[in-house]
Structure formats: structure tokens, C-alpha cells
Design a protein around this motif. Sequence first.
Motif: not given
Length: 505
Positions: A99-102, A119-125, A376-381, A395-403
Motif C-alpha cells: 500500500g505504500s508509494r515509491t 505519493f505518501t507512504v501508507y500509514g497515519e499521514h 506505482p505501489h511499494m512494499n515497505l518490507h 516498485k510494483i507496477l500493475v499494468n492495468a492497460w494490459w489487463l
Amino acid sequence: MDLLLLEKALISLFFTVILAILISKLRSKRFKLPPGPIPVPVFGNWLQVGDDLNHRNLSDLAKKFGDIFMLRMGQRNLVVVSSPELAKEVLHTQGVEFGSRTRNVVFDIFTGKGQDMVFTVYGEHWRKMRRIMTVPFFTNKVVQQYRHGWEDEVARVVEDVRKIPEAATNGIVLRRRLQLMMYNNMYRIMFDRRFESEDDPLFVKLKALNGERSRLAQSFEYNYGDFIPILRPFLRGYLKLCKEVKEMRLQLFKDYFLEERKNLASTTRSDNNALKCAIDHILDAQQKGEINEDNVLYIVENINVAAIETTLWSIEWGIAELVNHPEIQQKLRNEIDSVLGRGVPVTEPDTHKLPYLQAVIKETLRLRMAIPLLVPHMNLHDAKLGGYDIPAESKILVNAWWLANNPAQWKNPEEFRPERFFEEEAKVEANGNDFRYLPFGVGRRSCPGIILALPILGITLGRLVQNFELLPPPGQAKLDTSEKGGQFSLHILKHSTIVAKPRVF
């Protein structure tokens, strides 16, 4: 000075190569990584695949390496997901883990290293920013409050185009007038302000700065310095320009819009019931200490880019496809005339009575997705995905266009055919109820702007088709729909000249 810089870069490169080889050997023993082209030290796969990581190039790589593959871009891991099942894992099932952002060196500048919401990381902010932005921007109440303004803005477009004789003969670049409309749509919500014409000096300045921001952020030109830190000194001029544009934009937002609302609030408002526009809610949150002034400015920055330009791109794509498919345009016009009556203006509630209009919008968003790779998504761990190990901060890209354009998943996906949403895809909606079709993403980090974009698209395309026969310019059989992709954007390469022949009611 340049020779000294080159010498330091070469020394750094040598030691980086040695370190990269050691790390690569250690990592391969620990992780079961997704497949992909074999990386070389330091550069990874950058020299093999290049800078242009657009949706079509990544789709070609998916055909070769599978539904999940990894590219090593300098020091960055780039994981690309290309199946509905894996998209569901990233966006929904493991929505917290991914759920975070790179960000990159340029987006760090434009977002103050994640002081915004997008573009903030997933969390309280992020939770706080999402909550503060939702009430004044992204609810059905907002749609009902402002839809009359949207209807007014597109009525002004129709009126202005009817007054231009050239529009009905040689044609005009309709996008320019629609851009003013979209700014007015969002600035009415944000600041209770509108611009009277395309020549308004403040609008001209704002449009130019936003355009330069988009160009700098969406370009692939700076990837080399982002992927390989030792090359970053060569980006100094580029990053300096980014900082200058950022400062000018934020100062403009502050001087011409935020200060005006603050002054108005201090002189005329006595209670929360008198709130007139979105920024008043945001400024209230600042006064309560929930966010600071920078957060306020970056919220305005997000709306200027994410809400205005993306919807404008979709409107432009929709018009181009309707021009190039006159039989679809006529079918849509017939629906509007038969359901509403000839000359009865399309309103937001009417769009829900026009299923073919809804199908045209869905087909536009499928074939010409404004954000084809989503944000883009990102995994912190360290994480698991599809049976593979995903190293932390990938950096995790979901190719929604190709889907949405994979022939294994869709019938003749290269065709612009709204009828598919009455036939084999009748149950598919734009809200993410089917993981093959995610124009706004889905889950925690989905685009909340869907609630504004869909009605604006419906009102705009409906009114234009209702009032004009939209044609290519003389001498052209069709409009050029060549694509121009950016870091995540997809818009038309050449802004089209459109002939708009007024209908007589």
C-alpha cells in the motif's frame, strides 16, 4: 572540474560494480525472485530495456516472462504485474503490504518527499490526508452540489464553439476550450473561482506552470539519474529546473488562491455552516493542527495534476474515438434524442438514464486508460507475491492497460466497441468490480476522483454529441490517435483539430 567529476564517477562506478556483484550473489541465495532478463552489475536491465517503460513495452515483456516479472533498473527493483489474480493480490488481498508509494528524484521535489496524499507512504499521514480530502472533494454530496456548475461550464463551451464560424468548416482544436472548462470545474470546487477566458493572465500562467510540471515529471529523460545514484550529478540542471517550477507553482497557489480564502474567511465566516468551497475545509484542518501549510499546498498540487489533466485526457480520447467511429457517435446521439428529447440539455442525473453513453465512457477508459500503469505501489518490507519473494521497497507496477487489453481476457480488445458492455462484459463497471478492468485502481490506494470524473465525462461527451456533429478536418478520413505515454500517463500525441457542425433543433 568536469574531469574531476568524471574521475570520481569512474571510481565510484568501479566500487559499485564490485559491491553489486557481491550483493547479487548473496541475494540470489536468499530470495526466489520473479523471472526477468538477466541484469548486469550497476546498470541492471536498464541497458537492455531502456528508459521508456510504458504500458505497451511492459506488455511485450509480460508475453515473454509471464504475469509477474522483475526488472533491475540500476539500484531499483521494478516488479510488473500483468494478470487479474496478481492485481487483486497487490491492490486488495495484500493491500496493506503493497500500500505504500515509491517516488523518484523528481516526484520527491514536486510532492515535498511525500507531504501530499497521492505519493505518501501508507500509514497515519496518508489516512489523515485521505480523510481530510474526502469530505470536500470526493462524495456524492459534492457531485450534487457542483454538478450544476459543470453543466454550466459545458453549456458555455457549446455556446462558444457555436460562435466560431471556423469550427463548422475547417475545425478548431477543441481541447483548448475544454481545458479551460476543466480548470473551471475544479477551481469552482476548490476555491469558488473560475476563469473568464483562455486569455485570462492568471489562467495562462497557471496552465503554463502546470504544463511544465507535467512535462518534467512524466518524462523518461531523468531515469538514468534516478536508477543509478552515481549519475545523479549529471541531473543537476534538470532537478534545479524542477525545484524552480515547484516553487513558482506553490507560490502562485498561495498568493492568488489560499490567501484570498483566508482573508475572506477572517472577515465573513462565523461558523462552519458558511463554508463555501473545498479549500475552506482544508484550511480548517490546518487551523486545528491536523495538517500544516505545506500539506495544504500539496493537496492543491495533487488536484491540479491528478483531477484536471487526467479527466481532460479522457475527454479528448473519447471525442477522438467518436469522431473516428461516426456510427457510434450517431448511435449515442440517437439515444440522447430518444430518451431526453431533441435539444433537451444533458444533465448529471440524465447520464444514468443513458446506458450507451455509459458504455462509450467505459470503452474509452478501457482502450485509452489515462493512467495505464496506475500510480506505482511499494512494499515497505520483504513480501511474497505469486510464489516469489519481493525485496523490500520494490516498485510494483500493475499494468492495468494490459489487463483491459489482453486478447486472452477480452474479445477483440483493439476495437473501440462500446457494445461489449451490453454483451459479454455487461457486468463490468469502472469501480473495480472486475480485476480485468481497473481504470481508477481499486482498494486503499484507488483513485477517489472516480466520483467526479465519471459524471464530468458523461455531461461533457453527452452535450457535445447532442449539439454537434463531430468530424475530422477537411482532407482527413480519421484523427491521428497515436499515443504519448509518460512515467504513468497516456494521452493523445497530437491535439486534434475537430470540425463541430452545429445541430439545429
